[in-house]
Write an enzyme that holds these catalytic residues in place. Structure first.
Site, PDB file in Angstrom:
ATOM      1  N   CYS A   2       0.821  -1.215   0.000  1.00 18.82           N
ATOM      2  CA  CYS A   2       0.000   0.000   0.000  1.00 18.82           C
ATOM      3  C   CYS A   2       0.856   1.268   0.000  1.00 18.82           C
ATOM      4  CB  CYS A   2      -0.896   0.018   1.226  1.00 18.82           C
ATOM      5  SG  CYS A   2      -1.945  -1.419   1.387  1.00 18.82           S
ATOM      6  N   ARG A  53      -4.531   1.038  -1.679  1.00 17.99           N
ATOM      7  CA  ARG A  53      -4.486  -0.288  -1.065  1.00 17.99           C
ATOM      8  C   ARG A  53      -4.187  -1.411  -2.053  1.00 17.99           C
ATOM      9  NH1 ARG A  53      -9.342  -3.925   1.134  1.00 17.99           N
ATOM     10  NH2 ARG A  53      -8.077  -5.505   2.145  1.00 17.99           N
ATOM     11  N   LEU A  54      -3.287  -2.290  -1.614  1.00 14.61           N
ATOM     12  CA  LEU A  54      -3.052  -3.565  -2.261  1.00 14.61           C
ATOM     13  C   LEU A  54      -3.628  -4.624  -1.323  1.00 14.61           C
ATOM     14  CD1 LEU A  54      -1.749  -5.355  -4.439  1.00 14.61           C
ATOM     15  CD2 LEU A  54       0.347  -5.298  -3.089  1.00 14.61           C
ATOM     16  N   ILE A  56      -4.125  -7.911   0.472  1.00 15.84           N
ATOM     17  CA  ILE A  56      -3.300  -9.081   0.719  1.00 15.84           C
ATOM     18  C   ILE A  56      -3.976 -10.023   1.716  1.00 15.84           C
ATOM     19  CG2 ILE A  56      -1.079  -9.923   1.602  1.00 15.84           C
ATOM     20  CD1 ILE A  56       0.200  -7.419   0.480  1.00 15.84           C
ATOM     21  N   LEU A  57      -4.090  -9.626   2.982  1.00 17.78           N
ATOM     22  CA  LEU A  57      -4.640 -10.519   3.999  1.00 17.78           C
ATOM     23  C   LEU A  57      -6.150 -10.703   3.871  1.00 17.78           C
ATOM     24  CD1 LEU A  57      -2.755  -9.600   7.295  1.00 17.78           C
ATOM     25  CD2 LEU A  57      -2.491 -11.624   5.873  1.00 17.78           C
ATOM     26  N   ASN A  77       0.330   1.004   5.928  1.00 14.04           N
ATOM     27  CA  ASN A  77       1.078   0.254   4.925  1.00 14.04           C
ATOM     28  C   ASN A  77       1.946  -0.741   5.673  1.00 14.04           C
ATOM     29  OD1 ASN A  77       2.634  -0.687   2.778  1.00 14.04           O
ATOM     30  ND2 ASN A  77       3.994   1.073   2.813  1.00 14.04           N
ATOM     31  N   GLY A  78       1.805  -2.011   5.366  1.00 18.03           N
ATOM     32  CA  GLY A  78       2.677  -2.987   5.996  1.00 18.03           C
ATOM     33  C   GLY A  78       1.984  -4.273   6.337  1.00 18.03           C
TER      34      GLY A  78
END
Length: 152
Positions: A2, A53-54, A56-57, A77-78
């Site tokens: 992100c 936003r990417l 992932i979870l 981010n992280g």
């Protein structure tokens, strides 16, 4: 992963809508799945938090950012490696709507404030504004894996 950006300061210096739009466009490769922002004017300050936003979870839209609850607003981010353990601990005090580490971080900061950062294991950069304390917390992980730049 992100991308996050923001502004916190005097209202007459806050970014214009065109600046916000351009920033979101520039950050799109950091997080192509969703982009949005939160802005609020207070008596003496303006707050702007932007996220790209990417997923992932938790790939649901419920985990989009900026993420807001009754206590505050977060851009993040992280990855919080121990988010499941923290979620288990926090479930004694609150309920969760997502399976994301973002919501766990949001709830942790809402309950523990900046002291909650000591519980985190992971890589992160975030900005959190507390509606209760009227303070902005910005933080990055201890090793600086996720960069965080600020200008005062």
């Amino acid at each position: 992963m992100c991308g996050i950006a923001g502004y916190f300061g005097i209202p007459n210096s806050k970014p214009r809508t065109s600046n916000i739009t351009n920033c979101i466009k520039l950050m799109k490769n950091r997080g192509p799945d969703f982009q949005d922002f939160y802005k609020k004017d207070f008596k003496n300050n303006s707050l702007l938090l932007i996220n790209s936003r990417l997923k992932i979870l938790d790939k649901s839209n419920k985990s989009n950012q900026p993420m807001i609850d009754d206590n505050g607003v977060l851009v993040f981010n992280g990855l919080i490696y121990n988010y499941l353990e923290i979620k288990n601990y926090l479930s004694k005090f609150t309920s969760f709507k997502t399976n994301s580490d973002t919501e766990v971080l949001l709830k942790l900061l809402g309950i523990k404030g900046e002291k909650g950062i000591n519980l985190l294991d992971g890589m992160w950069a975030f900005a959190y504004y507390s509606f209760k304390t009227k303070k902005l917390i910005i933080s990055r992980d201890r090793f600086g894996e996720k960069p965080l730049y600020y200008f005062k």
